[in-house]
Design an enzyme around this catalytic site. Structure first.
Site, PDB file in Angstrom:
ATOM      1  N   LYS A   1      38.940  49.805  47.442  1.00 43.86           N
ATOM      2  CA  LYS A   1      38.672  49.586  48.870  1.00 43.86           C
ATOM      3  C   LYS A   1      39.768  48.729  49.494  1.00 43.86           C
ATOM      4  O   LYS A   1      40.329  49.072  50.527  1.00 43.86           O
ATOM      5  CB  LYS A   1      37.308  48.886  49.071  1.00 43.86           C
TER       6      LYS A   1
ATOM      7  N   ARG B   1      26.623  46.041  52.437  1.00 37.48           N
ATOM      8  CA  ARG B   1      26.338  46.128  51.010  1.00 37.48           C
ATOM      9  C   ARG B   1      24.864  46.254  50.716  1.00 37.48           C
ATOM     10  O   ARG B   1      24.472  46.320  49.564  1.00 37.48           O
ATOM     11  CB  ARG B   1      26.826  44.833  50.344  1.00 37.48           C
TER      12      ARG B   1
ATOM     13  N   ARG C   1      43.775  43.427  37.597  1.00 38.45           N
ATOM     14  CA  ARG C   1      44.130  43.097  38.978  1.00 38.45           C
ATOM     15  C   ARG C   1      44.681  41.678  39.124  1.00 38.45           C
ATOM     16  O   ARG C   1      44.179  40.731  38.525  1.00 38.45           O
ATOM     17  CB  ARG C   1      42.887  43.231  39.859  1.00 38.45           C
TER      18      ARG C   1
ATOM     19  N   ARG D   1      44.561  35.350  39.875  1.00 36.36           N
ATOM     20  CA  ARG D   1      43.514  36.304  39.507  1.00 36.36           C
ATOM     21  C   ARG D   1      42.187  35.771  40.026  1.00 36.36           C
ATOM     22  O   ARG D   1      41.984  34.550  40.066  1.00 36.36           O
ATOM     23  CB  ARG D   1      43.462  36.492  37.984  1.00 36.36           C
TER      24      ARG D   1
ATOM     25  N   ARG E   1      28.360  42.444  38.722  1.00 35.02           N
ATOM     26  CA  ARG E   1      28.710  43.008  40.038  1.00 35.02           C
ATOM     27  C   ARG E   1      28.389  44.503  40.082  1.00 35.02           C
ATOM     28  O   ARG E   1      27.918  45.016  41.103  1.00 35.02           O
ATOM     29  CB  ARG E   1      30.204  42.779  40.339  1.00 35.02           C
TER      30      ARG E   1
HETATM   31  P1  AP5 Z   1      40.968  46.969  44.707  1.00 39.34           P
HETATM   32  O1  AP5 Z   1      41.563  47.719  45.844  1.00 39.34           O
HETATM   33  O2  AP5 Z   1      41.199  45.505  44.632  1.00 39.34           O
HETATM   34  O3  AP5 Z   1      39.401  47.304  44.583  1.00 39.34           O
HETATM   35  P2  AP5 Z   1      38.181  46.930  45.534  1.00 39.34           P
HETATM   36  O4  AP5 Z   1      37.379  48.176  45.740  1.00 39.34           O
HETATM   37  O5  AP5 Z   1      38.635  46.188  46.730  1.00 39.34           O
HETATM   38  O6  AP5 Z   1      37.351  46.025  44.526  1.00 39.34           O
HETATM   39  P3  AP5 Z   1      36.743  44.563  44.679  1.00 39.34           P
HETATM   40  O7  AP5 Z   1      36.603  44.027  43.290  1.00 39.34           O
HETATM   41  O8  AP5 Z   1      37.483  43.744  45.677  1.00 39.34           O
HETATM   42  O9  AP5 Z   1      35.325  44.927  45.241  1.00 39.34           O
HETATM   43  P4  AP5 Z   1      34.096  44.064  45.265  1.00 39.34           P
HETATM   44  O10 AP5 Z   1      33.265  44.865  46.177  1.00 39.34           O
HETATM   45  O11 AP5 Z   1      33.494  43.754  43.945  1.00 39.34           O
HETATM   46  O12 AP5 Z   1      34.585  42.629  45.757  1.00 39.34           O
HETATM   47  P5  AP5 Z   1      34.576  41.908  47.179  1.00 39.34           P
HETATM   48  O13 AP5 Z   1      35.793  41.088  47.279  1.00 39.34           O
HETATM   49  O14 AP5 Z   1      34.281  42.887  48.248  1.00 39.34           O
HETATM   50  O15 AP5 Z   1      41.484  47.672  43.356  1.00 39.34           O
HETATM   51  C1  AP5 Z   1      41.182  47.117  42.090  1.00 39.34           C
HETATM   52  C2  AP5 Z   1      42.447  47.174  41.190  1.00 39.34           C
HETATM   53  O16 AP5 Z   1      42.714  48.540  40.890  1.00 39.34           O
HETATM   54  C3  AP5 Z   1      43.729  46.636  41.851  1.00 39.34           C
HETATM   55  O17 AP5 Z   1      44.474  45.954  40.888  1.00 39.34           O
HETATM   56  C4  AP5 Z   1      44.465  47.886  42.354  1.00 39.34           C
HETATM   57  O18 AP5 Z   1      45.874  47.713  42.301  1.00 39.34           O
HETATM   58  C5  AP5 Z   1      44.003  48.934  41.347  1.00 39.34           C
HETATM   59  N1  AP5 Z   1      43.829  50.255  41.955  1.00 39.34           N
HETATM   60  C6  AP5 Z   1      43.313  50.538  43.184  1.00 39.34           C
HETATM   61  N2  AP5 Z   1      43.292  51.859  43.410  1.00 39.34           N
HETATM   62  C7  AP5 Z   1      43.791  52.449  42.279  1.00 39.34           C
HETATM   63  C8  AP5 Z   1      44.016  53.801  41.887  1.00 39.34           C
HETATM   64  N3  AP5 Z   1      43.738  54.834  42.693  1.00 39.34           N
HETATM   65  N4  AP5 Z   1      44.542  54.031  40.656  1.00 39.34           N
HETATM   66  C9  AP5 Z   1      44.834  52.994  39.806  1.00 39.34           C
HETATM   67  N5  AP5 Z   1      44.657  51.691  40.143  1.00 39.34           N
HETATM   68  C10 AP5 Z   1      44.127  51.416  41.358  1.00 39.34           C
HETATM   69  O19 AP5 Z   1      33.308  40.953  47.051  1.00 39.34           O
HETATM   70  C11 AP5 Z   1      33.310  39.872  46.153  1.00 39.34           C
HETATM   71  C12 AP5 Z   1      31.950  39.170  46.177  1.00 39.34           C
HETATM   72  O20 AP5 Z   1      31.700  38.618  47.487  1.00 39.34           O
HETATM   73  C13 AP5 Z   1      30.730  40.053  45.913  1.00 39.34           C
HETATM   74  O21 AP5 Z   1      30.503  40.221  44.529  1.00 39.34           O
HETATM   75  C14 AP5 Z   1      29.625  39.274  46.620  1.00 39.34           C
HETATM   76  O22 AP5 Z   1      29.197  38.189  45.832  1.00 39.34           O
HETATM   77  C15 AP5 Z   1      30.325  38.720  47.837  1.00 39.34           C
HETATM   78  N6  AP5 Z   1      30.218  39.627  49.011  1.00 39.34           N
HETATM   79  C16 AP5 Z   1      31.248  40.300  49.617  1.00 39.34           C
HETATM   80  N7  AP5 Z   1      30.797  41.037  50.645  1.00 39.34           N
HETATM   81  C17 AP5 Z   1      29.461  40.831  50.691  1.00 39.34           C
HETATM   82  C18 AP5 Z   1      28.426  41.339  51.535  1.00 39.34           C
HETATM   83  N8  AP5 Z   1      28.688  42.216  52.515  1.00 39.34           N
HETATM   84  N9  AP5 Z   1      27.162  40.922  51.292  1.00 39.34           N
HETATM   85  C19 AP5 Z   1      26.881  40.042  50.319  1.00 39.34           C
HETATM   86  N10 AP5 Z   1      27.807  39.520  49.474  1.00 39.34           N
HETATM   87  C20 AP5 Z   1      29.084  39.911  49.674  1.00 39.34           C
HETATM   88 MG    MG Z   2      38.444  44.220  47.394  1.00 34.63          MG
END
Ligand code: AP5
Ligand code: MG
Length: 213
Positions: free
Chosen positions: A13, A88, A127, A160, A172
């Site tokens: 994402k 979410r 990552r 990281r 997660r």
């Molecule tokens: P990346 O693009 O970083 O993946 P992502 O989908 O953004 O994954 P996240 O881990 O950020 O999602 P998340 O939903 O768990 O975390 P968030 O920060 O939103 O890609 C991952 C890796 O793969 C990278 O190294 C990239 O280079 C590589 N990659 C990407 N595409 C690729 C491809 N096609 N091929 C190969 N490699 C690839 O949330 C964190 C925490 O915040 C949550 O757990 C929760 O506690 C809280 N939170 C956030 N939003 C909310 C909400 N709305 N409500 C409640 N709690 C919330």
């Molecule tokens: Mg992300």
């Protein structure tokens, strides 16, 4: 143009949001990033969110809805935005529609990025990001062009995420299955959802998304 990127942790994402942001000149609204900076700044929200994030659980809906409502109202969203990580829960999805409706807005596309569970864990484990500008990288799939130097800003420090350890990633993913996956039918029902194969390389996934426009 108002876009929503849906997908499990590690689906890409954030990676795709950064590219769409450059392509359409609209901001990426990542609730995860907002929470991480609140934690780093030690705000009240950050203090409440820290332990929840480290446990792989969700921050309470009312806090997230307030956060995103305030963010969408800022001037840089006038031309549109890319939601990454919000909504979410079903409650967040319903609240988003209400807040958009009140502003005479809607979601132009809801893009669901589909990735196998094994690949998610590999992606998250590798990552890292620039400590200065936040640009995202991966040990195998996306290294900086010059070793140890950020492609975007030239900084040499990387970091990281604290929630990228195996135990938290499993939590997660469980949270995603239990609380976030149920919103997919909400968007499917009215035809807003488009599914994209996220198993291909980063550039191919980006091209697939851009072909939707
Ligand atoms: P990346 O693009 O970083 O993946 P992502 O989908 O953004 O994954 P996240 O881990 O950020 O999602 P998340 O939903 O768990 O975390 P968030 O920060 O939103 O890609 C991952 C890796 O793969 C990278 O190294 C990239 O280079 C590589 N990659 C990407 N595409 C690729 C491809 N096609 N091929 C190969 N490699 C690839 O949330 C964190 C925490 O915040 C949550 O757990 C929760 O506690 C809280 N939170 C956030 N939003 C909310 C909400 N709305 N409500 C409640 N709690 C919330
Ligand atoms: Mg992300």
């Amino acid at each position: 143009m108002n876009l929503l990127l849906l997908g499990p942790p590690g689906a890409g994402k954030g990676t795709q949001a950064q590219r769409l942001m450059a392509r359409f000149d609209i901001p990426q609204l990542s609730t995860g990033e907002m929470l991480r900076s609140a934690v780093a700044d030690g705000t009240d929200l950050g203090k409440e969110a820290k332990a929840i994030m480290e446990a792989g659980k969700l921050v309470p809906d009312e806090l997230m809805i307030q956060l995103i409502s305030e963010r969408i109202g800022r001037g840089d969203c006038a031309k549109g935005f890319i939601l990454d990580g919000f909504p979410r829960t079903t409650l967040q999805a319903e609240a988003l529609d209400v807040m958009l409706n009140e502003r005479g807005l809607n979601l132009d596309k809801v893009i669901s990025i589909l990735v196998d569970e094994d690949a998610l864990i590999e992606r998250i484990a590798g990552r890292f990001s620039c400590a200065n500008c936040g640009a995202g990288y991966h040990d195998t799939f996306k290294l900086p062009k010059t070793k140890g130097k950020c492609d975007e800003c030239g900084a040499t420090k990387f970091e990281r995420r604290k929630d990228d350890n195996r135990e938290t990633v499993i939590a997660r993913l469980k949270t995603y299955h239990e609380q976030t996956l149920p919103i997919v039918p909400y968007y499917k029902a009215d035809g807003r959802l488009v599914e994209v194969d996220g198993m291909a390389g980063i550039d191919v996934v980006c091209d697939t998304i851009l072909d939707l426009f």
